[in-house]
Scaffold this active site. Structure first.
Site, PDB file in Angstrom:
ATOM      1  N   LYS A  29      57.734  48.265  49.215  1.00  0.00           N
ATOM      2  CA  LYS A  29      58.622  48.984  47.741  1.00  0.00           C
ATOM      3  C   LYS A  29      58.155  50.479  48.531  1.00  0.00           C
ATOM      4  O   LYS A  29      56.987  51.105  48.679  1.00  0.00           O
ATOM      5  CB  LYS A  29      57.808  48.305  46.683  1.00  0.00           C
ATOM      6  N   ASP A  71      51.191  45.329  41.777  1.00  0.00           N
ATOM      7  CA  ASP A  71      52.831  45.615  42.537  1.00  0.00           C
ATOM      8  C   ASP A  71      53.011  44.414  42.838  1.00  0.00           C
ATOM      9  O   ASP A  71      54.361  44.424  42.877  1.00  0.00           O
ATOM     10  CB  ASP A  71      52.916  46.242  43.465  1.00  0.00           C
TER      11      ASP A  71
HETATM   12  O1  C5P Z   1      45.985  46.101  41.538  1.00  0.00           O
HETATM   13  P1  C5P Z   1      45.870  46.421  43.011  1.00  0.00           P
HETATM   14  O2  C5P Z   1      45.153  45.558  43.399  1.00  0.00           O
HETATM   15  O3  C5P Z   1      47.238  46.906  44.129  1.00  0.00           O
HETATM   16  O4  C5P Z   1      44.816  47.997  43.207  1.00  0.00           O
HETATM   17  C1  C5P Z   1      43.951  48.359  44.354  1.00  0.00           C
HETATM   18  C2  C5P Z   1      42.972  49.293  43.690  1.00  0.00           C
HETATM   19  O5  C5P Z   1      44.400  50.290  43.209  1.00  0.00           O
HETATM   20  C3  C5P Z   1      42.426  49.308  42.874  1.00  0.00           C
HETATM   21  O6  C5P Z   1      41.372  48.843  42.260  1.00  0.00           O
HETATM   22  C4  C5P Z   1      42.276  50.467  42.195  1.00  0.00           C
HETATM   23  O7  C5P Z   1      40.665  50.504  42.117  1.00  0.00           O
HETATM   24  C5  C5P Z   1      43.162  51.503  42.208  1.00  0.00           C
HETATM   25  N1  C5P Z   1      43.707  51.592  41.156  1.00  0.00           N
HETATM   26  C6  C5P Z   1      43.914  52.207  40.275  1.00  0.00           C
HETATM   27  N2  C5P Z   1      45.222  52.355  38.986  1.00  0.00           N
HETATM   28  C7  C5P Z   1      46.041  51.809  39.584  1.00  0.00           C
HETATM   29  C8  C5P Z   1      46.774  50.586  40.027  1.00  0.00           C
HETATM   30  C9  C5P Z   1      45.467  50.613  41.286  1.00  0.00           C
HETATM   31  O8  C5P Z   1      43.082  52.540  40.171  1.00  0.00           O
HETATM   32  N3  C5P Z   1      47.474  52.164  38.372  1.00  0.00           N
END
Ligand code: C5P
Length: 305
Positions: free
Chosen positions: A11, A145
Site C-alpha cells: 500500500k 493497515d
Molecule cells: O498498527 P501497527 O502495528 O501497524 O502499528 C505499528 C506502530 O506504529 C504502533 O505500535 C504505533 O507505535 C505506531 N502507530 C501509531 N498510530 C497509528 C498507527 C501506527 O502510533 N495510527
C-alpha cells in the site's frame, strides 16, 4: 493436506494526516490508501498437529533486509494464522511460505500484507469459510493497515488506519518507488513525530478536498500536487538523506513526491510509462537509493491465485 496461495499488494498513502497521540499510544489518521502492483505471496499448507511454521524467501535486491523478518511466532503472518485458529476453533495448523517482494520496514505495509494474505490463505486451506467482513474484523486486531490490504483498490482510512470506507476514484496511476538501503521502524517515526510536536497543538487530521477531487477526476497532475504526508518531518529528522532522494525525483519532473507512510521508501508520480522510466533512471544513481521500482495502482487486495 490442502494448500492455498495468496498474492497481496503493498500500500501507499496518497495523503497521511496524523493527529495528536491517543491514550492507547496510537495516532488518529485521515488517509487515502492505494494498493499498488508490488506483491508478496503467502502459501499456506495445512498440517494435522495444529502447529504454525513460517519460512521467508526474498526476491528483494537488498537481501539482507529479509534477515529482520522473524521466522517464528513474532511473524505477523503467524499471528494471523493463530488468530484465525482461535476465532474458528479449527484444530489444523499450517506451514506458511512467504515470498517477499515488498520492502521490509519500508512504509509500504509489507508485514501487514503478509498478515492479510495469511488470513485468506489459511481460511481457504482449512476450509473455515469466514466471510470477507469477518476476516476484516480479525485483520483490524493484527495491525492498522491489515484491513485495507484485504480490501485493496483505493479507500479512505480513519481511526488508527483500520477503519476503511470507500472513495470515489478513477484512473490508473504510474508510480516510481525508491527503496532505501535500510528500513525505518514505524513506531520510531511516530515517536519522533510526538517529540517534534511536544507542547504544540496537533489538529485533528482531515483528508484534503483537493486530493479527493483529483481522484474523482482521475487527474494525475492534480493528484501529484495534492500528495501529502504529515510524517515527512519526523522521517527526515531520523533520515536526513531522504531529502536528496525526493529532490532528485522532483528535478526529474515527477508530478508529485512524498515518503510512503512512515518511510523510508519515497514515491513519485509519473504521467505515463516513459515518464516513469525517466524518473526511475534519474533515481537509480542516487546515493541513498538501494533499488528503484516502477509500479501501477490501484490493484486488488489479497486474493487467491
Ligand atoms: O498498527 P501497527 O502495528 O501497524 O502499528 C505499528 C506502530 O506504529 C504502533 O505500535 C504505533 O507505535 C505506531 N502507530 C501509531 N498510530 C497509528 C498507527 C501506527 O502510533 N495510527
Amino acid at each position: 493436506m490442502s494448500s492455498a496461495n495468496v498474492r497481496v499488494p503493498a500500500k501507499i498513502n496518497l495523503c497521511l494526516g496524523v493527529g495528536p497521540v491517543r491514550d492507547d499510544g496510537y495516532h488518529p489518521l485521515a488517509t487515502v490508501y492505494q494498493a499498488v502492483d508490488l506483491h508478496d505471496e503467502v502459501r499456506a499448507t495445512s498440517r494435522d498437529d495444529g502447529e504454525i511454521t513460517v519460512t521467508v524467501h526474498s526476491d528483494l535486491d537488498a537481501k539482507s533486509e529479509v534477515a529482520i523478518v522473524p521466522e517464528d511466532a513474532d511473524n505477523l503472518a503467524v499471528k494471523a494464522a493463530r488468530l484465525l485458529q482461535e476465532r474458528t476453533g479449527v484444530t489444523l495448523g499450517a506451514d506458511l511460505a512467504i515470498r517477499k517482494v515488498i520492502p521490509v520496514a519500508g512504509g509500504m505495509a509489507g508485514g501487514s500484507a503478509d498478515a492479510a494474505a495469511s488470513l485468506v490463505a489459511c481460511n481457504e486451506a482449512w476450509g473455515t469459510g469466514l466471510s470477507r467482513s469477518s476476516l476484516e474484523q480479525l485483520a483490524a486486531r493484527l495491525g492498522s493497515d491489515v484491513p485495507f490490504l484485504l480490501h485493496g483498490g483505493n479507500a479512505i482510512g480513519g481511526g488508527r488506519g483500520e477503519t476503511i470506507s470507500p472513495v470515489l476514484a478513477r484512473g490508473s496511476y504510474h508510480w516510481v518507488f525508491a527503496m532505501a538501503h535500510e528500513g525505518l521502524s514505524t513506531a520510531a517515526v511516530y515517536a519522533e513525530f510526538d517529540r517534534l510536536n511536544e507542547g504544540a497543538t496537533v489538529p485533528e487530521p482531515v483528508v484534503p478536498d483537493a486530493l479527493l477531487a483529483a481522484l474523482r477526476a482521475g487527474d494525475a497532475e492534480a493528484l501529484g500536487d495534492a500528495l501529502s504526508n504529515d510524517l515527512t518531518e519526523a522521517a527526515l529528522s531520523l533520515r536526513p538523506e531522504l531529502e536528496d532522494t525526493l529532490s532528485i525525483g522532483i528535478e526529474a519532473g515527477a508530478l508529485g513526491a512524498i515518503l510512503s507512510g512512515s518511510g523510508p521508501t519515497a514515491l513519485f508520480l509519473a504521467s505515463d510509462d516513459q515518464h516513469s522510466l525517466d524518473i526511475a533512471f534519474a533515481l537509480s544513481s542516487a546515493a541513498g537509493c538501494a533499488d528503484v521500482v516502477q509500479s501501477r495502482g490501484p490493484v486488488h487486495g489479497a486474493r487467491l491465485g
